[in-house]
Design a protein around this motif. Structure first.
Motif, mmCIF file in Angstrom:
data_model
loop_
_atom_site.group_PDB
_atom_site.id
_atom_site.type_symbol
_atom_site.label_atom_id
_atom_site.label_comp_id
_atom_site.label_asym_id
_atom_site.label_seq_id
_atom_site.Cartn_x
_atom_site.Cartn_y
_atom_site.Cartn_z
ATOM 1 N N THR A 163 0.784 -1.110 0.070
ATOM 2 C CA THR A 163 0.247 -0.107 0.064
ATOM 3 C C THR A 163 0.916 0.876 0.243
ATOM 4 O O THR A 163 2.389 1.344 0.614
ATOM 5 C CB THR A 163 -0.796 -0.252 1.500
ATOM 6 N N ARG A 165 1.035 4.527 1.219
ATOM 7 C CA ARG A 165 0.987 4.643 2.926
ATOM 8 C C ARG A 165 0.651 6.696 2.420
ATOM 9 O O ARG A 165 -0.967 6.752 2.234
ATOM 10 C CB ARG A 165 1.729 4.912 3.656
ATOM 11 N N ARG A 169 -3.341 8.173 2.720
ATOM 12 C CA ARG A 169 -3.721 9.153 3.892
ATOM 13 C C ARG A 169 -4.511 10.376 3.254
ATOM 14 O O ARG A 169 -5.309 11.015 2.986
ATOM 15 C CB ARG A 169 -2.315 9.326 4.679
ATOM 16 N N LEU A 245 -3.475 2.232 8.937
ATOM 17 C CA LEU A 245 -3.014 4.049 8.217
ATOM 18 C C LEU A 245 -2.988 4.928 8.071
ATOM 19 O O LEU A 245 -2.532 6.090 7.143
ATOM 20 C CB LEU A 245 -3.396 3.449 6.123
ATOM 21 N N ALA A 269 2.665 -1.056 7.188
ATOM 22 C CA ALA A 269 1.604 -0.357 7.192
ATOM 23 C C ALA A 269 2.491 1.333 7.203
ATOM 24 O O ALA A 269 2.123 2.677 6.413
ATOM 25 C CB ALA A 269 0.894 0.292 8.210
ATOM 26 N N THR A 271 3.798 2.924 10.430
ATOM 27 C CA THR A 271 2.783 3.837 11.102
ATOM 28 C C THR A 271 4.289 3.463 12.111
ATOM 29 O O THR A 271 4.712 1.755 12.437
ATOM 30 C CB THR A 271 1.857 3.289 11.581
ATOM 31 N N ARG A 325 9.050 -0.939 8.475
ATOM 32 C CA ARG A 325 8.497 -1.244 7.036
ATOM 33 C C ARG A 325 9.483 -1.976 6.242
ATOM 34 O O ARG A 325 9.086 -3.277 5.402
ATOM 35 C CB ARG A 325 7.937 -0.547 5.986
#
Length: 352
Positions: A163, A165, A169, A245, A269, A271, A325
């Motif tokens: 994804t 990110r 967002r 996310l 993600a 985060t 990540r």
């Protein structure tokens, strides 16, 4: 192979793991049955119809190549059942996977009884695995003949790694927050957990009262919590991906966790994660997250301070999250994990 998985009643991560493992093993052509209770079977759509009783595990296990129990309770049933089929150390091998430590503290009756039962379980098993390194150490201390780490993967990690990110967002974050009366321009601090003593929700609420940002809790069991406190109660959801996310920080206030699925997912993600230095969380987060030391009863202040540090230094937090990540990209997926399990099963079947 013919594989019998054993699982006591479950509502969270252990049930998800057994369902994922059963699915991957079946897809690879193995004959998989799960011994459990009807509610757990229905909740996770588990294959087979065996109940988790000594008699039924013995009957199903008689024709199996391996019996694999998840948790102490399932391990007690499985080792008791299979010990009656053949002399100790012979017959169908039993694997016991530990996902939680023994409950109780010091010399409390719960701790003493739990350790005695666990010692019998791990000594009867051909192999004991732990979902985190501290559980492996516990198994060895209890007398396991063979103990090793077996990491539990999250099925959401590959999708989260794929994804974009920043793009997600930009397109969706503010709308999701607005639907829950949260401000898009204010940092959002997230916890994903069921409401249970181990999860430290009381500590979380105390930390939220003394820290910047708007704090939210996603997960089951919120009906008994005060709705007018500093912690926004966001209910339960089947898919936590949008929340991960959306969040600027994930906070894990638990008294103990193994290889927490939600922490794996937050790392994938991108985060930033703040957590207590307990259980298997250092295995995941050392060097790429903020870990808080100290006793549970005094952890609200340090948790709040760590969140403030993340929000005050977004560039530093983003760098750590990017490193997290990248670490997640090296983990086994569900099919790779199942392949490792089959290798363990076959090695035990040859040796036992």
């Amino acid at each position: 192979m013919r594989i019998l998985l054993c699982l006591a009643s479950a509502a969270g991560g252990i049930g998800t793991h057994v369902a994922d493992l059963a699915g991957s093993l079946s897809a690879a052509g193995h004959d998989v049955h799960v011994a459990t209770d009807p509610a757990t079977r229905g909740r996770f759509d588990l294959p087979g119809d065996a109940m988790l009783t000594v008699g039924e595990v013995r009957a199903f296990g008689r024709g199996a190549d391996v019996v694999h129990a998840h948790g102490f309770r399932a391990g007690l049933v499985a080792t008791t059942a299979m010990a009656t089929l053949a002399p100790f150390g012979a017959g169908v091998p039993v694997v016991v996977s530990l996902h939680n430590p023994i409950r109780g503290s010091g010399s409390s009756p719960r701790r003493v009884v739990g350790e005695a039962a666990a010692r019998g379980v791990v000594r009867r098993a051909a192999l004991v695995t732990g979902a985190s390194s501290d559980l492996v150490a516990d198994a060895r201390a209890l007398g396991a003949r063979r103990a090793e780490l077996a990491e539990v993967p999250s099925p959401r990690v590959p999708t989260l790694l794929a994804t974009d990110r920043a793009g997600w967002r930009a397109a969706h974050r503010d709308a999701l927050l607005a639907r829950h009366d949260l401000a898009g321009e204010t940092p959002f601090v997230l916890t994903i957990a069921r409401v249970a003593p181990q999860k430290g929700i009381d500590v979380l609420a105390e930390a939220a009262a003394g820290a910047p940002g708007q704090w939210g809790l996603v997960g089951p069991g919120q009906q008994d919590l005060a709705a007018d406190g500093p912690l926004h109660l966001l209910g339960e959801t089947a898919d936590v991906t949008p929340w991960l996310l959306t969040a600027d920080v994930l906070v894990v206030p638990s008294e103990w966790e193994a290889r927490a699925l939600v922490v794996q997912e937050a790392m994938a993600a991108g985060t930033p994660v703040v957590a207590r230095r307990v259980g298997g969380l250092p295995d995941l987060l050392d060097g790429v997250g903020l870990l808080v030391d100290g006793p549970q009863e005094a952890s609200a202040g340090p948790l709040a301070g760590a969140v403030a540090a993340v929000l005050d230094h977004p560039d530093r937090a983003a760098h750590a999250a990017l490193a997290a990540r990248e670490r997640a990209r090296g983990w086994d997926g569900l099919d790779d994990s199942a392949t490792r399990w089959v290798q363990r099963y076959r090695a035990l079947a040859r040796v036992t």
